[in-house]
Enzyme design. Structure first.
Site, PDB file in Angstrom:
ATOM      1  N   ARG A 108      42.349 -19.746 -19.756  1.00 29.58           N
ATOM      2  CA  ARG A 108      43.260 -20.657 -20.469  1.00 29.58           C
ATOM      3  C   ARG A 108      44.724 -20.414 -20.092  1.00 29.58           C
ATOM      4  O   ARG A 108      45.506 -21.355 -20.021  1.00 29.58           O
ATOM      5  CB  ARG A 108      43.063 -20.492 -21.975  1.00 29.58           C
TER       6      ARG A 108
ATOM      7  N   LYS B 187      20.349 -30.034 -29.743  1.00 30.44           N
ATOM      8  CA  LYS B 187      19.981 -30.978 -30.805  1.00 30.44           C
ATOM      9  C   LYS B 187      20.624 -32.346 -30.659  1.00 30.44           C
ATOM     10  O   LYS B 187      21.788 -32.455 -30.277  1.00 30.44           O
ATOM     11  CB  LYS B 187      20.410 -30.399 -32.151  1.00 30.44           C
TER      12      LYS B 187
ATOM     13  N   GLY C 211      30.855 -25.842 -23.906  1.00 32.18           N
ATOM     14  CA  GLY C 211      30.793 -24.388 -23.738  1.00 32.18           C
ATOM     15  C   GLY C 211      29.598 -23.940 -22.910  1.00 32.18           C
ATOM     16  O   GLY C 211      29.737 -23.237 -21.896  1.00 32.18           O
TER      17      GLY C 211
ATOM     18  N   GLY D 195      35.422 -28.692 -28.435  1.00 31.79           N
ATOM     19  CA  GLY D 195      35.486 -29.767 -29.426  1.00 31.79           C
ATOM     20  C   GLY D 195      36.226 -30.995 -28.937  1.00 31.79           C
ATOM     21  O   GLY D 195      35.788 -32.123 -29.155  1.00 31.79           O
TER      22      GLY D 195
HETATM   23  P1  ADP Z   1      27.234 -27.459 -24.883  1.00 35.92           P
HETATM   24  O1  ADP Z   1      27.767 -26.168 -25.455  1.00 35.92           O
HETATM   25  O2  ADP Z   1      27.426 -27.519 -23.394  1.00 35.92           O
HETATM   26  O3  ADP Z   1      27.759 -28.672 -25.590  1.00 35.92           O
HETATM   27  P2  ADP Z   1      24.826 -27.320 -26.481  1.00 35.92           P
HETATM   28  O4  ADP Z   1      25.460 -26.262 -27.330  1.00 35.92           O
HETATM   29  O5  ADP Z   1      24.619 -28.643 -27.075  1.00 35.92           O
HETATM   30  O6  ADP Z   1      25.640 -27.459 -25.090  1.00 35.92           O
HETATM   31  O7  ADP Z   1      23.376 -26.835 -26.032  1.00 35.92           O
HETATM   32  C1  ADP Z   1      23.122 -25.675 -25.315  1.00 35.92           C
HETATM   33  C2  ADP Z   1      21.881 -24.978 -25.811  1.00 35.92           C
HETATM   34  O8  ADP Z   1      20.734 -25.820 -25.769  1.00 35.92           O
HETATM   35  C3  ADP Z   1      21.559 -23.792 -24.943  1.00 35.92           C
HETATM   36  O9  ADP Z   1      21.677 -22.622 -25.727  1.00 35.92           O
HETATM   37  C4  ADP Z   1      20.118 -24.029 -24.511  1.00 35.92           C
HETATM   38  O10 ADP Z   1      19.324 -22.866 -24.513  1.00 35.92           O
HETATM   39  C5  ADP Z   1      19.604 -25.007 -25.535  1.00 35.92           C
HETATM   40  N1  ADP Z   1      18.445 -25.763 -25.039  1.00 35.92           N
HETATM   41  C6  ADP Z   1      18.406 -26.577 -23.984  1.00 35.92           C
HETATM   42  N2  ADP Z   1      17.152 -27.067 -23.798  1.00 35.92           N
HETATM   43  C7  ADP Z   1      16.375 -26.557 -24.770  1.00 35.92           C
HETATM   44  C8  ADP Z   1      14.991 -26.678 -25.131  1.00 35.92           C
HETATM   45  N3  ADP Z   1      14.151 -27.456 -24.416  1.00 35.92           N
HETATM   46  N4  ADP Z   1      14.556 -25.986 -26.195  1.00 35.92           N
HETATM   47  C9  ADP Z   1      15.418 -25.209 -26.895  1.00 35.92           C
HETATM   48  N5  ADP Z   1      16.738 -25.050 -26.620  1.00 35.92           N
HETATM   49  C10 ADP Z   1      17.214 -25.707 -25.574  1.00 35.92           C
END
Ligand code: ADP
Ligand code: MG
Length: 399
Positions: free
Chosen positions: A38, A199, A357, A380
């Protein structure tokens, strides 16, 4: 893209006081920063202003002190790291407004850099109190915002100040806004979006916005299971938000009407337990997942089909990994598709912008973050931008 002023619009700044909002919210361990990305991001802005003879005051938040002084959350903790990255001495100033700041400015020579204390020590920051902002503005000649990552908050240091002083986007902010505009604001078509992660519920607004704006929506990660379930697939023990299947169907209908193709995997990698290289690991068609299995990555055929989709596209925006990439071999699809995107970008056929992230961590793991057109480290703020929201810190800069 709405117009905003940049450092190119500044006249002679010699002897002027520049108030520069930066992101110094560094991850710390044993009193020093574990990652200074950063600071590096804002280094061009800070040095450009200092080298032009401005007195530069750095303004930032650090942690969540909730409106009061907190001994372990002073920005003085990052003074050493900031100084080291910039290669300059900097003066710590234990206030953000008032006579202490005024006196410090009189000590600073042209081209010197001062670091104000944690702006969140004062409740006026998060309340976006105009009186608080006026106190900060009183000591400065102009305001530069170089912290896109904080631009989704309407706080005094990110929004209020832009109305009280001549306001400019710093170099990092300028780069980020330009890249984001190329990806979703005014992109070359066709556009593909990859949305993955755990999710659906955390990314509903993202999906709703994207279906109206991209030609291909690629859904992976845990959230793909909810979409598969909505289509009547039995996803076994997979992470799945069964209560959101109606929502998933509504998103797919909306995509249909908008002419957006939704891509769901047709083969997947499953296991009975979530562990590295488990004995029960296998690849199967989505219709063959057993009741005691969970989907942990998308399969090789789906990955290849998605690579073919990217080859027909000019723009890619990516948020969220395709599988549970932290655990092998469930990183396979994410790594493969990231490498395809990176190669297409290097060939000049694709503009690729990614953020989030875990997404940044996944691209680093694949070793291709530097080969994307732009990777945003703003969590965010990046998601709110993908939701199509106007960010208050950006809106306040537009003229
Ligand atoms: P970002 O931080 O890039 O926005 P998210 O926080 O939404 O991404 O999602 C990342 C998480 O999703 C990771 O920890 C990953 O392990 C989990 N993940 C991805 N695919 C699956 C799956 N099929 N089942 C469970 N967890 C998953
Ligand atoms: Mg995450």
């Amino acid at each position: 893209m709405a117009k905003f002023k940049t450092l190119d619009d500044l006249g002679d700044v010699a002897g002027k006081v520049a108030l520069v909002r930066v992101d110094l919210n560094l991850p710390m361990k044993d009193g020093s920063a574990t990652d200074v990305t950063r600071v590096e991001a804002s280094m061009p802005t800070i040095l450009e202003l200092a080298d032009a003879g401005a007195k530069v005051l750095l303004l930032a938040h650090f942690g969540r002190p909730k409106g009061q002084r907190h001994s372990t959350l002073s920005t003085s903790y990052v003074q050493g790291d900031v100084s080291r990255v910039l290669g300059r001495e900097i003066m710590f100033i234990s206030e953000v407004a008032g006579p202490v700041v005024e006196q410090s400015i009189s000590i600073l020579r042209n081209g010197d850099i001062g670091l104000l204390d944690n702006v969140r020590f004062w409740p006026g920051e998060e309340a976006n109190d105009p009186e608080f902002a006026k106190g900060i503005a009183a000591n400065a000649d102009f305001y530069v915002n170089d912290a896109f990552s904080a631009a989704h908050r309407a706080h005094a240091s990110t929004e209020g100040l832009a109305h009280l002083l001549p306001a400019y986007a710093g170099r990092a902010m300028e780069k980020e806004l330009t890249a984001l505009d190329k990806a979703l604001g005014n992109p070359e078509q066709p556009v593909a979006a990859v949305v993955g992660g755990a999710k659906v519920s955390t990314k509903l607004a993202v999906l709703e916005n994207l279906v109206g704006r991209v030609q291909h929506l690629i859904i992976g990660g845990g959230m793909a299971n909810t979409f598969l379930a909505a289509r009547g697939v039995d996803v076994g023990k997979s992470l799945c938000e069964h209560e959101l299947t109606a929502t998933a169907n509504a998103i797919m209908d909306k995509a249909d009407h908008a002419g957006c193709t939704v891509h769901l995997p047709y083969d997947v990698v499953v296991a009975k337990e979530f562990a590295a290289n488990p004995p029960s690991l296998r690849t199967c068609n989505v219709h063959e997942v057993a009741a005691d299995e969970m989907i942990l990555d998308i399969g090789p055929q789906a990955t290849e089909a998605l690579a073919d989709v990217l080859k027909t596209c000019r723009t890619l925006v990516w948020n969220g990994p395709l599988g549970a990439f932290e655990t092998e071999p469930f990183d396979t699809a994410t790594v493969a598709l990231a490498r395809t995107a990176a190669a297409l970008t290097q060939d000049g056929s694709l503009v690729s912008v990614a953020g989030g992230g875990d997404t940044v961590a996944a691209l680093n793991h694949a070793g291709v973050a530097k080969e994307f057109t732009y990777v945003s480290t703003a969590g965010g703020a990046f998601l709110e931008w993908m939701e199509g929201k106007e960010l208050p810190g950006v809106a306040a800069l537009t003229c």
